[in-house]
Write an enzyme that holds these catalytic residues in place. Sequence first.
Site, PDB file in Angstrom:
ATOM      1  N   ASN A   1       0.879  -1.169   0.000  1.00 44.81           N
ATOM      2  CA  ASN A   1       0.000   0.000   0.000  1.00 44.81           C
ATOM      3  C   ASN A   1       0.917   1.219   0.000  1.00 44.81           C
ATOM      4  OD1 ASN A   1      -1.765   2.083   0.479  1.00 44.81           O
ATOM      5  ND2 ASN A   1      -2.309   1.437   2.567  1.00 44.81           N
TER       6      ASN A   1
ATOM      7  N   GLY B   1       2.645  -1.060   4.288  1.00 41.91           N
ATOM      8  CA  GLY B   1       2.728   0.358   3.953  1.00 41.91           C
ATOM      9  C   GLY B   1       4.168   0.780   3.740  1.00 41.91           C
ATOM     10  N   GLY B   2       4.781   1.363   4.771  1.00 40.23           N
ATOM     11  CA  GLY B   2       6.122   1.939   4.662  1.00 40.23           C
ATOM     12  C   GLY B   2       7.146   1.018   4.005  1.00 40.23           C
TER      13      GLY B   2
ATOM     14  N   LYS C   1       0.260   4.238  -0.395  1.00 37.11           N
ATOM     15  CA  LYS C   1      -0.356   5.484   0.105  1.00 37.11           C
ATOM     16  C   LYS C   1      -0.043   6.634  -0.856  1.00 37.11           C
ATOM     17  CE  LYS C   1      -0.250   3.430   4.610  1.00 37.11           C
ATOM     18  NZ  LYS C   1      -0.324   3.584   6.057  1.00 37.11           N
TER      19      LYS C   1
ATOM     20  N   SER D   1       2.849  -1.948  10.371  1.00 37.54           N
ATOM     21  CA  SER D   1       4.287  -2.024  10.678  1.00 37.54           C
ATOM     22  C   SER D   1       4.882  -3.407  10.438  1.00 37.54           C
ATOM     23  CB  SER D   1       4.571  -1.544  12.113  1.00 37.54           C
ATOM     24  OG  SER D   1       4.180  -0.180  12.262  1.00 37.54           O
TER      25      SER D   1
ATOM     26  N   GLU E   1      -7.132   4.977   7.245  1.00 39.25           N
ATOM     27  CA  GLU E   1      -6.921   6.402   6.906  1.00 39.25           C
ATOM     28  C   GLU E   1      -8.127   6.951   6.148  1.00 39.25           C
ATOM     29  OE1 GLU E   1      -3.062   5.789   5.137  1.00 39.25           O
ATOM     30  OE2 GLU E   1      -2.321   5.247   7.125  1.00 39.25           O
TER      31      GLU E   1
ATOM     32  N   GLY F   1       1.907   2.437  10.650  1.00 35.91           N
ATOM     33  CA  GLY F   1       2.866   3.528  10.515  1.00 35.91           C
ATOM     34  C   GLY F   1       3.519   3.951  11.817  1.00 35.91           C
TER      35      GLY F   1
ATOM     36  N   HIS G   1      -9.706   1.366   4.306  1.00 34.90           N
ATOM     37  CA  HIS G   1      -8.458   1.548   5.049  1.00 34.90           C
ATOM     38  C   HIS G   1      -8.706   2.538   6.190  1.00 34.90           C
ATOM     39  CE1 HIS G   1      -4.415   2.823   6.091  1.00 34.90           C
ATOM     40  NE2 HIS G   1      -4.013   1.676   5.589  1.00 34.90           N
TER      41      HIS G   1
ATOM     42  N   GLU H   1      -5.954  -4.736  10.253  1.00 41.60           N
ATOM     43  CA  GLU H   1      -4.933  -3.730  10.515  1.00 41.60           C
ATOM     44  C   GLU H   1      -5.282  -2.977  11.799  1.00 41.60           C
ATOM     45  OE1 GLU H   1      -2.729  -2.483   6.705  1.00 41.60           O
ATOM     46  OE2 GLU H   1      -4.578  -1.355   6.753  1.00 41.60           O
TER      47      GLU H   1
HETATM   48  P1  PGA Z   1       2.459   0.403   7.616  1.00 41.93           P
HETATM   49  O1  PGA Z   1       1.041   0.624   6.902  1.00 41.93           O
HETATM   50  O2  PGA Z   1       3.019  -0.898   7.091  1.00 41.93           O
HETATM   51  O3  PGA Z   1       3.282   1.596   7.187  1.00 41.93           O
HETATM   52  O4  PGA Z   1       2.213   0.352   9.076  1.00 41.93           O
HETATM   53  C1  PGA Z   1       0.177  -0.453   6.666  1.00 41.93           C
HETATM   54  C2  PGA Z   1      -1.102   0.065   6.044  1.00 41.93           C
HETATM   55  O5  PGA Z   1      -1.541   1.174   6.392  1.00 41.93           O
HETATM   56  O6  PGA Z   1      -1.706  -0.616   5.184  1.00 41.93           O
END
Ligand code: PGA
Length: 250
Positions: free
Chosen positions: A9, A233-234, A11, A212, A97, A173, A95, A167
């Site tokens: 992802n 994500g990251g 983002k 994470s 967010e 994050g 998601h 999640e």
């Molecule tokens: P993250 O994000 O791996 O940066 O924690 C995961 C996500 O929001 O799908």
Amino acid sequence: MRRPLIAGNWKMNGTRASVRTLLDGLLSGISSIKNADVAVCVPYVFIPEAAQLLAGTAIAWGAQDVAKEESGAYTGEVSAGMLKEFGCRYALIGHSERRSYYGDSDAVVAQKFVAAQKHGVTPVLCVGELLAEREQGQTEAVVERQLAAAVKIAGIAAIAQSVIAYEPVWAIGTGKTATPAQAQQVHAFIRNWLAAHDPATAQSVRVLYGGSMNAANAAELLSQPDVDGGLIGGASLKVDDFLNICRAAG
Ligand code: PGA
């Protein structure tokens, strides 16, 4: 056996140049991943680029959201039909967010789920609790409410044609990953809840963990019996990290 899925992802990150570099890097390492499906969910404007570079490869691409409407006067929205035309296999739905910054309610998320499936785009339904909800012992109730909203509108059979992503919002994050035991507990809850409605669906649907996940903790999380992959994500923005997570899955 459920085949693991590792989905990136991205983002709201990337430039035309960085997208090309990242996808080229992933393509050069993908042949070593035999037993997992791999996908990247990219910003809308990069979907044509992803389609061009990834067509015919082992990496699927998708979007990070989708409109609940079919077409018409919905300024700023992108429909499932449009995503399908550009070869998107997946769309993230709900998601955290989107839920927290853009007001996507359970009902809206359920409508987006239906819209994606109508056009053959597989929804990746994201669920998960806030830290305060976990601390108040509400994790299962929150996840159940989020799942039930989709099942109510789409029907249980539709879940078999989807992917679920658990999640925990406090892990996204933050560098604070759920422990393998915490993840497994909620994944098992999700599967048991689905099994009460339809055992076959519960057995076949992939439930990803997100929050994470990185190259160092992926193997242990992915070894849990009900963790069928990851939503990353990251770490999905770094070629080596993402490929190492994919290798941990298969
Ligand atoms: P993250 O994000 O791996 O940066 O924690 C995961 C996500 O929001 O799908």
